[in-house]
Design a protein around this motif. Structure first.
Motif: not given
Length: 266
Positions: A26, A55, A57-58, A92, A95-101
């Motif tokens: 990713y 886009t 990683f925000a 990252l 399991e949690r790719p939505g964590a703050a990057a």
């Protein structure tokens, strides 16, 4: 420089960091050619990295930090190299790719080709990249279609969308010249390439964008070519059963226009 060199944030990359990128797959990247500390279209490459980081990683990417990392990776003798800047977050997980990057910069360099590669023979393949406007690391589909094309005697794959429109090459943009010498860009969802943007900006003649269907579509053009930062303008000798003249004089003009673009100091 005899081999690929890999750094993350200016230090040698560890096996664990590279494993994190390889296992999650990713991130996003840009590839550029540097020579004597200068890069054609450097600002556009930096724009791409900043835009894609928002886009994917925000997150905001420091342009000057990217320049520093590229500058630090270039050979001291100014030899031409292909530089790839990959943005990813080794923290990252699946399991949690939505964590703050917290994106990191992976910079690889390898020697640039000593000579221009020959013309391409390509075949069309029905495939649309996920998020086609982003130059992301999800390359499996592209490499799969390139492999299948090569196993069938071609050099590469040319992608078509669900409507049958030709859009882009596996890792390159595509252009045509019509019988009047006008530059034509195919319509459709494709990566906005830096090399294509640079050529469009300096091309002295008319140009347009239009739908090009697979099958008989390419036959109405006089010449075809591929573009990317590594090789610039590369002739296409055939698309499926349609042959083109790789020595078409219009292609020499396109190459001269592109090669005349001033490179920016890193």
């Amino acid at each position: 420089m005899a081999e690929t060199e890999i750094e993350i944030d200016g230090a040698p990359a560890s096996a664990a960091q590279l494993a994190a990128l390889g296992l999650l797959n990713y991130g996003h990247f840009t590839t550029l050619r540097a020579e004597a500390g200068r890069v054609r279209g450097l600002a556009l490459h930096l724009d791409r990295l900043v835009r894609d980081c928002r886009t994917v990683f925000a997150a905001e990417l420091d342009r000057e930090a990217v320049r520093d990392r590229i500058r630090g990776a270039l050979p001291a003798d100014g030899a031409p190299v292909i530089v790839r800047v990959t943005v990813f977050d080794p923290a990252l997980g699946l399991e949690r790719p939505g964590a703050a990057a917290g994106p990191r910069l992976l910079v690889t360099t390898r020697p640039a080709p000593a000579a221009a590669p020959g013309p391409l023979r390509v075949r069309t393949a029905a495939y649309r990249r996920e998020l086609p406007e982003v130059k992301h690391v999800g390359l499996f589909g592209l490499i799969r279609h390139r492999r299948l094309a090569q196993l069938d005697g071609y050099d590469d794959a040319l992608l078509t969308d669900p409507d049958g429109r030709i859009t882009e090459g596996a890792t390159w943009n595509l252009g045509f010249l019509d019988a009047d010498g006008q530059l034509v860009w195919p319509e459709g969802d494709a990566l906005p390439g830096v090399t294509a943007a640079l050529l469009a900006g300096v091309h002295p003649g008319p140009q347009r964008r239009e739908r090009v269907d697979a099958g008989s579509g390419p036959a109405r053009y006089a010449a075809a070519f591929a573009l990317n930062a590594g090789v610039g303008v590369r002739p296409i000798a055939a698309i499926d059963g349609t042959d083109f003249d790789p020595a078409h004089p219009g292609l020499a003009g396109l190459r001269a226009a592109y090669e005349g673009i001033g490179a920016e100091a890193v």
